[in-house]
Design a protein around this motif. Structure first.
Motif, PDB file in Angstrom:
ATOM      1  N   UNK A  25      18.516 -13.597   6.439  1.00  0.00           N
ATOM      2  CA  UNK A  25      18.947 -13.836   7.816  1.00  0.00           C
ATOM      3  C   UNK A  25      19.403 -12.565   8.528  1.00  0.00           C
ATOM      4  N   UNK A  26      19.653 -11.489   7.788  1.00  0.00           N
ATOM      5  CA  UNK A  26      20.072 -10.256   8.458  1.00  0.00           C
ATOM      6  C   UNK A  26      18.916  -9.754   9.321  1.00  0.00           C
ATOM      7  N   UNK A  27      19.213  -9.223  10.502  1.00  0.00           N
ATOM      8  CA  UNK A  27      18.131  -8.786  11.396  1.00  0.00           C
ATOM      9  C   UNK A  27      17.172  -7.788  10.753  1.00  0.00           C
ATOM     10  N   UNK A  28      17.692  -6.896   9.915  1.00  0.00           N
ATOM     11  CA  UNK A  28      16.853  -5.875   9.293  1.00  0.00           C
ATOM     12  C   UNK A  28      15.829  -6.470   8.329  1.00  0.00           C
ATOM     13  N   UNK A  29      16.197  -7.559   7.661  1.00  0.00           N
ATOM     14  CA  UNK A  29      15.276  -8.219   6.733  1.00  0.00           C
ATOM     15  C   UNK A  29      14.410  -9.224   7.486  1.00  0.00           C
ATOM     16  N   UNK A  30      15.031  -9.967   8.352  1.00  0.00           N
ATOM     17  CA  UNK A  30      14.297 -11.013   9.073  1.00  0.00           C
ATOM     18  C   UNK A  30      13.141 -10.438   9.881  1.00  0.00           C
ATOM     19  N   UNK A  31      13.295  -9.206  10.336  1.00  0.00           N
ATOM     20  CA  UNK A  31      12.214  -8.557  11.088  1.00  0.00           C
ATOM     21  C   UNK A  31      10.920  -8.536  10.282  1.00  0.00           C
ATOM     22  N   UNK A  32      11.041  -8.317   8.981  1.00  0.00           N
ATOM     23  CA  UNK A  32       9.855  -8.187   8.126  1.00  0.00           C
ATOM     24  C   UNK A  32       9.581  -9.445   7.325  1.00  0.00           C
ATOM     25  N   UNK A 138      -1.662   4.580   0.031  1.00  0.00           N
ATOM     26  CA  UNK A 138      -2.277   3.786   1.096  1.00  0.00           C
ATOM     27  C   UNK A 138      -3.759   3.541   0.806  1.00  0.00           C
ATOM     28  N   UNK A 139      -4.192   2.316   1.016  1.00  0.00           N
ATOM     29  CA  UNK A 139      -5.604   1.962   0.904  1.00  0.00           C
ATOM     30  C   UNK A 139      -6.201   1.909   2.301  1.00  0.00           C
ATOM     31  N   UNK A 140      -5.490   1.282   3.211  1.00  0.00           N
ATOM     32  CA  UNK A 140      -5.960   1.195   4.586  1.00  0.00           C
ATOM     33  C   UNK A 140      -5.178   0.186   5.387  1.00  0.00           C
ATOM     34  N   UNK A 141      -5.365   0.258   6.679  1.00  0.00           N
ATOM     35  CA  UNK A 141      -4.703  -0.651   7.603  1.00  0.00           C
ATOM     36  C   UNK A 141      -5.462  -1.982   7.635  1.00  0.00           C
ATOM     37  N   UNK A 142      -4.728  -3.045   7.502  1.00  0.00           N
ATOM     38  CA  UNK A 142      -5.279  -4.382   7.682  1.00  0.00           C
ATOM     39  C   UNK A 142      -4.898  -4.784   9.107  1.00  0.00           C
ATOM     40  N   UNK A 143      -5.875  -4.745   9.978  1.00  0.00           N
ATOM     41  CA  UNK A 143      -5.618  -4.944  11.396  1.00  0.00           C
ATOM     42  C   UNK A 143      -5.306  -6.403  11.705  1.00  0.00           C
ATOM     43  N   UNK A 144      -4.328  -6.569  12.580  1.00  0.00           N
ATOM     44  CA  UNK A 144      -3.904  -7.909  13.011  1.00  0.00           C
ATOM     45  C   UNK A 144      -3.738  -8.853  11.816  1.00  0.00           C
ATOM     46  N   UNK A 145      -3.029  -8.396  10.845  1.00  0.00           N
ATOM     47  CA  UNK A 145      -2.891  -9.069   9.557  1.00  0.00           C
ATOM     48  C   UNK A 145      -1.917 -10.243   9.587  1.00  0.00           C
ATOM     49  N   UNK A 146      -0.834 -10.071  10.350  1.00  0.00           N
ATOM     50  CA  UNK A 146       0.240 -11.052  10.274  1.00  0.00           C
ATOM     51  C   UNK A 146       0.773 -11.342  11.676  1.00  0.00           C
ATOM     52  N   UNK A 147       1.009 -12.621  11.947  1.00  0.00           N
ATOM     53  CA  UNK A 147       1.575 -12.984  13.243  1.00  0.00           C
ATOM     54  C   UNK A 147       3.080 -12.765  13.200  1.00  0.00           C
ATOM     55  N   UNK A 148       3.592 -12.044  14.168  1.00  0.00           N
ATOM     56  CA  UNK A 148       5.018 -11.770  14.246  1.00  0.00           C
ATOM     57  C   UNK A 148       5.785 -12.880  14.932  1.00  0.00           C
ATOM     58  N   UNK A 149       7.104 -12.763  14.895  1.00  0.00           N
ATOM     59  CA  UNK A 149       7.966 -13.734  15.557  1.00  0.00           C
ATOM     60  C   UNK A 149       7.698 -13.771  17.055  1.00  0.00           C
ATOM     61  N   UNK A 150       7.151 -12.678  17.577  1.00  0.00           N
ATOM     62  CA  UNK A 150       6.824 -12.609  19.004  1.00  0.00           C
ATOM     63  C   UNK A 150       5.504 -13.315  19.335  1.00  0.00           C
ATOM     64  N   UNK A 151       4.827 -13.857  18.315  1.00  0.00           N
ATOM     65  CA  UNK A 151       3.574 -14.570  18.516  1.00  0.00           C
ATOM     66  C   UNK A 151       2.340 -13.677  18.520  1.00  0.00           C
TER      67      UNK A 151
END
Length: 168
Positions: A25-32, A138-151
């Motif tokens: 629930x801490x903002x620093x963890x919840x962000x990810x 690093x292997x590479x960027x996975x583009x648009x991989x995960x939907x954030x809390x911002x949608x």
């Protein structure tokens, strides 16, 4: 129980749910590590997921986070994937790297895993630096991989580690 230099990893239990939900629930963890408003339910769901193995991370007798892994079981693609979160108050002391290293060594020694993956958000530079210190590349960027809390969709960085590249 798995012992690292500074951390102890032990199987997480239902008794750990309130403390782990509080860390999530801490903002620093919840962000990810998002989740709906029922973070205790999300932690319980992880503990109940038969494909995951979840360890509580302890330092100096205090619960400071969790680390989990799951295996790709197809023998031609076999590897383990890891995820971790730490209490923001415990960051900066190398505990995350110690936990990742300790779990990876265990998975090599006990299960014969030769390769590991982790997929932090591309914007999570602190996590990426910590994983690199353990030996992840690093292997590479996975583009648009995960939907954030911002949608919106956000990128992630796929990183991998071979057993022989694991750093002490």
């Amino acid at each position: 129980m798995l012992r690292g230099r500074a951390v102890t990893l032990r199987p997480a239990t239902d008794a750990d749910v309130p403390a782990l939900a509080e860390i999530r629930a801490t903002p620093e963890v919840r962000r990810w590590w998002r989740g709906d408003d029922d973070l205790a339910g999300a932690v319980r769901a992880d503990l109940a997921d038969e494909t995951l193995t979840v360890y509580a991370i302890e330092h100096s007798g205090r619960l400071v986070g969790a680390i989990q892994w799951y295996a790709e079981t197809d023998p031609d693609y076999r590897h383990a994937s890891l995820d971790i979160f730490l209490d923001p108050a415990a960051r900066g002391a190398g505990l995350g790297g110690d936990a990742v290293r300790t779990l990876a060594r265990h998975l090599v020694d006990e299960y014969g895993h030769h390769r590991f993956t982790i997929d932090p958000a591309a914007a999570n530079t602190a996590a990426i630096r910590a994983y690199a210190k353990v030996g992840f590349r690093p292997v590479g960027i996975m583009r648009r991989y995960e939907r954030g809390a911002d949608g919106r969709w956000h990128d992630a960085l796929l990183m991998d580690l071979l057993a022989e590249d694991l750093r002490d």
